[in-house]
Scaffold this active site. Sequence first.
Site, PDB file in Angstrom:
ATOM      1  N   ARG A  62       0.933  -1.142  -0.006  1.00  0.00           N
ATOM      2  CA  ARG A  62       0.108   0.152  -0.062  1.00  0.00           C
ATOM      3  C   ARG A  62       0.875   1.301   0.026  1.00  0.00           C
ATOM      4  O   ARG A  62       0.508   2.443  -0.243  1.00  0.00           O
ATOM      5  CB  ARG A  62      -0.923   0.022   1.123  1.00  0.00           C
ATOM      6  CG  ARG A  62      -1.918   1.154   1.313  1.00  0.00           C
ATOM      7  CD  ARG A  62      -3.215   0.649   1.904  1.00  0.00           C
ATOM      8  NE  ARG A  62      -3.048   0.171   3.097  1.00  0.00           N
ATOM      9  CZ  ARG A  62      -2.544   0.758   4.389  1.00  0.00           C
ATOM     10  NH1 ARG A  62      -2.420   1.955   4.411  1.00  0.00           N
ATOM     11  NH2 ARG A  62      -2.479  -0.074   5.538  1.00  0.00           N
ATOM     12  N   LYS A 214      -7.912   2.901 -20.543  1.00  0.00           N
ATOM     13  CA  LYS A 214      -8.437   2.916 -21.693  1.00  0.00           C
ATOM     14  C   LYS A 214      -7.003   2.781 -22.658  1.00  0.00           C
ATOM     15  O   LYS A 214      -6.395   1.653 -22.628  1.00  0.00           O
ATOM     16  CB  LYS A 214      -8.880   4.134 -21.631  1.00  0.00           C
ATOM     17  CG  LYS A 214     -10.231   4.452 -20.525  1.00  0.00           C
ATOM     18  CD  LYS A 214     -11.082   3.337 -20.929  1.00  0.00           C
ATOM     19  CE  LYS A 214     -12.316   3.281 -19.827  1.00  0.00           C
ATOM     20  NZ  LYS A 214     -12.105   4.000 -18.655  1.00  0.00           N
TER      21      LYS A 214
HETATM   22  C1  LIG Z   1     -12.602  10.224 -19.480  1.00  0.00           C
HETATM   23  C2  LIG Z   1     -12.540   9.315 -18.513  1.00  0.00           C
HETATM   24  N1  LIG Z   1     -11.974   9.525 -17.276  1.00  0.00           N
HETATM   25  C3  LIG Z   1     -12.279   8.699 -16.297  1.00  0.00           C
HETATM   26  C4  LIG Z   1     -12.749   7.615 -16.352  1.00  0.00           C
HETATM   27  C5  LIG Z   1     -12.801   6.515 -15.193  1.00  0.00           C
HETATM   28  O1  LIG Z   1     -11.989   5.559 -15.280  1.00  0.00           O
HETATM   29  P1  LIG Z   1     -11.984   4.121 -14.565  1.00  0.00           P
HETATM   30  O2  LIG Z   1     -13.122   3.261 -15.080  1.00  0.00           O
HETATM   31  O3  LIG Z   1     -10.468   3.693 -14.803  1.00  0.00           O
HETATM   32  O4  LIG Z   1     -12.215   4.467 -13.141  1.00  0.00           O
HETATM   33  C6  LIG Z   1     -13.389   7.175 -17.668  1.00  0.00           C
HETATM   34  C7  LIG Z   1     -14.062   5.949 -17.781  1.00  0.00           C
HETATM   35  O5  LIG Z   1     -14.637   5.392 -18.672  1.00  0.00           O
HETATM   36  C8  LIG Z   1     -13.171   7.997 -18.683  1.00  0.00           C
HETATM   37  O6  LIG Z   1     -13.705   7.566 -20.000  1.00  0.00           O
END
Ligand SMILES: Cc1ncc(COP(=O)(O)O)c(C=O)c1O
Length: 404
Positions: A62, A214
């Site tokens: 952690r 992503k």
């Molecule tokens: C532009 C954007 N920011 C933040 C997030 C949140 O990310 P996570 O799903 O990894 O928590 C997403 C999720 O789709 C996103 O599209």
Amino acid sequence: MSDLSKDRDFYTRAVHAGERAPRPDFTPVVTPIYPSVGYLYDDMDDLDAIFAGAREGYVYTRYGSPTVTAFETAVADLEEGETALAFASGMAAIHAAAIALGLRAGASALVAQDVYGASYALFNRLLATQGVDVHFVDMADLGAVEEACAAYSPRLLFCETISNPLLKVADVAALARLAHDCGAALVVDNTFATPYLCRPLSLGADVVIHSATKYIGGHGDALGGVVVTSSERRHTMYEVLKITGANLGPHEAWLLMRGLKTLPLRMARHCANALQVADGLARMGGVVRVIYPGRHDHPGHRLATRLFGGRGYGGMVAFELRDADQEEVFRFFEALQLCLPATTLGDVYTLVLYPAHSSHRALSEAARAEIGIGRGLVRMSVGIEAVEDILADVKQALDTILYA
Ligand SMILES: Cc1ncc(COP(=O)(O)O)c(C=O)c1O
């Protein structure tokens, strides 16, 4: 400690055999996955010094892990930032950044109107109910941002380089100036653009955030988030992370780091494919509106060209089906044979999503309508497949719903 003699009991050997080999005289080419939760030092004073922050090292996962550090170092390098801190998800990263930047009862935040639904909910529900004064503004309207800065003296401005799902492009340098003029920090979610297209810190932003789930990872097999910022700010966020424990795991860090190596290759292909898909969609019957920053009819086209230096306009395309409601959009999704209706983006696969029922479900229908997320709006994350196959699939699915 790994030198277990045969006279130790079988139970003991089962637990310790093979572990803790003497320090190697070789260096693995690829950073290993260190799943260990605890770390050993020959001298207990070293462990104590690390706990005290007097020297760097690892004591407990952690508090940090070598595999996660390697991933953080790689992202900080690509984003041209001083340092980075990884989290279990993009949302955990945004939350920690907001807390570390001082968003508490009485403080105010200025948030772009059309941010990702969970980010909207984080500010509008979670933080607002804790007493944070949250205001949403169209960040493409710099005059409105300036007015809001003067009216609310926000502690931070939060926007996305390319917004989700309406693909508005943020003028990062101008927003940084407005933020700094009123003593606020500019936090940019760079998930859609990635450092391949834009490095917001070099344009004056104070904090960059990614849902590493992503494009950074790129293969849809690991959830993670990362914040890139100055060493000083990282230190405050690190204190939040140590207490809240929203850490990225070493296995995920390893997968994300492997994905990162092909980011420029994938992004170049995503961008090229997305432009062709956007143009192809615009020619298809049944599609009334195509939103893509690479098209001349996009209001942010010139800004995007300047901001992304001609490297492309991203892999995300949004489009609206003619006279469509949830029912027609769902039939369209069911008719697709190659494009996957899965709730994520930025993968090598082409993915479609219906914002009204997933990413932006947290918003009321009225709030969605107000920012321009209509009932027929589809978001497509264009993959790296052959673009002809993607377009053929969309065409046959549209034909199915048009002539059904
Ligand atoms: C532009 C954007 N920011 C933040 C997030 C949140 O990310 P996570 O799903 O990894 O928590 C997403 C999720 O789709 C996103 O599209």
